[in-house]
Motif scaffolding. Structure first.
Motif, short mmCIF file in Angstrom:
data_model
loop_
_atom_site.label_atom_id
_atom_site.label_comp_id
_atom_site.label_asym_id
_atom_site.label_seq_id
_atom_site.Cartn_x
_atom_site.Cartn_y
_atom_site.Cartn_z
N ARG A 39 62.67 39.72 70.87
CA ARG A 39 63.22 39.20 69.61
C ARG A 39 64.16 38.05 69.91
NH1 ARG A 39 65.29 43.66 65.63
NH2 ARG A 39 65.17 41.83 64.31
N ILE A 40 64.29 37.14 68.95
CA ILE A 40 65.19 36.00 69.09
C ILE A 40 66.31 36.12 68.08
CG2 ILE A 40 65.41 33.50 68.91
CD1 ILE A 40 62.47 33.33 69.82
N TYR A 41 67.54 36.01 68.58
CA TYR A 41 68.73 36.08 67.74
C TYR A 41 69.40 34.72 67.79
CZ TYR A 41 67.87 41.03 68.52
OH TYR A 41 67.28 42.26 68.60
N GLY A 42 69.91 34.23 66.67
CA GLY A 42 70.53 32.91 66.65
C GLY A 42 71.83 32.91 65.87
N ALA A 43 72.70 31.99 66.24
CA ALA A 43 73.96 31.80 65.53
C ALA A 43 74.37 30.34 65.69
CB ALA A 43 75.05 32.71 66.10
N THR A 44 74.96 29.79 64.67
CA THR A 44 75.42 28.41 64.74
C THR A 44 76.81 28.35 65.37
OG1 THR A 44 76.35 28.53 62.51
CG2 THR A 44 74.09 27.72 62.71
N PHE A 45 77.16 27.18 65.87
CA PHE A 45 78.51 26.96 66.40
C PHE A 45 78.96 25.56 66.00
CE2 PHE A 45 75.90 25.11 69.74
CZ PHE A 45 76.61 23.96 70.08
N SER A 46 80.25 25.36 66.01
CA SER A 46 80.83 24.03 65.83
C SER A 46 82.06 23.95 66.73
CB SER A 46 81.19 23.76 64.38
OG SER A 46 82.17 24.66 63.93
N ILE A 47 82.32 22.76 67.21
CA ILE A 47 83.49 22.54 68.06
C ILE A 47 84.39 21.54 67.34
CG2 ILE A 47 84.31 21.70 70.30
CD1 ILE A 47 81.60 22.57 71.46
N PRO A 48 85.58 21.97 66.92
CA PRO A 48 86.45 21.12 66.10
C PRO A 48 87.21 20.07 66.91
CG PRO A 48 87.53 23.21 66.48
CD PRO A 48 86.15 23.29 67.12
N SER A 49 86.48 19.26 67.64
CA SER A 49 87.09 18.20 68.43
C SER A 49 86.19 16.98 68.32
CB SER A 49 87.24 18.62 69.88
OG SER A 49 87.79 17.57 70.63
N SER A 50 86.77 15.81 68.22
CA SER A 50 85.96 14.60 68.07
C SER A 50 85.62 13.94 69.40
CB SER A 50 86.69 13.60 67.17
OG SER A 50 87.93 13.25 67.73
N GLU A 51 86.13 14.48 70.52
CA GLU A 51 85.77 13.92 71.83
C GLU A 51 85.71 15.00 72.89
OE1 GLU A 51 90.00 12.36 73.57
OE2 GLU A 51 88.90 11.03 72.23
N GLY A 52 84.89 14.77 73.91
CA GLY A 52 84.71 15.73 74.98
C GLY A 52 85.92 15.83 75.89
N ASN A 53 85.98 16.90 76.69
CA ASN A 53 87.16 17.15 77.53
C ASN A 53 86.93 16.83 79.01
OD1 ASN A 53 85.55 19.26 78.39
ND2 ASN A 53 87.05 20.85 77.99
N GLN A 54 85.75 16.27 79.37
CA GLN A 54 85.45 15.91 80.76
C GLN A 54 85.58 17.09 81.72
OE1 GLN A 54 84.52 12.62 81.87
NE2 GLN A 54 84.13 12.48 79.69
N GLY A 55 85.41 18.30 81.21
CA GLY A 55 85.44 19.48 82.07
C GLY A 55 86.82 20.03 82.36
N ARG A 56 87.86 19.45 81.76
CA ARG A 56 89.21 19.96 81.99
C ARG A 56 89.33 21.37 81.41
NH1 ARG A 56 89.98 14.70 80.09
NH2 ARG A 56 90.42 15.54 78.06
N SER A 57 90.25 22.16 81.93
CA SER A 57 90.45 23.50 81.41
C SER A 57 91.93 23.72 81.14
CB SER A 57 89.93 24.55 82.39
OG SER A 57 90.63 24.46 83.62
N GLY A 58 92.25 24.84 80.54
CA GLY A 58 93.64 25.17 80.22
C GLY A 58 93.80 25.44 78.73
N ARG A 59 94.97 25.90 78.35
CA ARG A 59 95.22 26.27 76.95
C ARG A 59 94.95 25.12 75.98
NH1 ARG A 59 99.07 30.66 75.61
NH2 ARG A 59 99.12 31.96 77.46
#
Length: 79
Positions: A54-74
């Motif tokens: 079976r296939i299960y799906g869900a939508t997502f959205s990321i509330p940011s207008s630019e990428g983070n270049q892989g940075r991490s942290g709070r």
């Protein structure tokens, strides 16, 4: 095991991840990272999981207008 690592969506292809040994599906976590570029209003998409035929799906959205270049942290939680 990631079979593809898309940084764009060429031809609306999907990025596939396949487990090579049994996992408890209740313990699996998946993350989507907005790595690079800009997108007014933030990117949106759909995550699909195929399990037991079976296939299960869900939508997502990321509330940011630019990428983070892989940075991490709070301060990077929105990415």
């Amino acid at each position: 095991m990631a079979l593809k690592d898309h940084r764009s969506s060429p031809g609306r292809e999907y990025e596939f991840i396949e487990f090579e040994s049994p996992v408890d599906i209740r313990e699996v976590e998946a993350s989507v990272n907005f790595y690079k570029g800009d997108c007014p209003g933030g990117p949106r998409g759909e995550v699909r999981i195929e399990f037991d035929g079976r296939i299960y799906g869900a939508t997502f959205s990321i509330p940011s207008s630019e990428g983070n270049q892989g940075r991490s942290g709070r301060s990077q939680q929105d990415f």
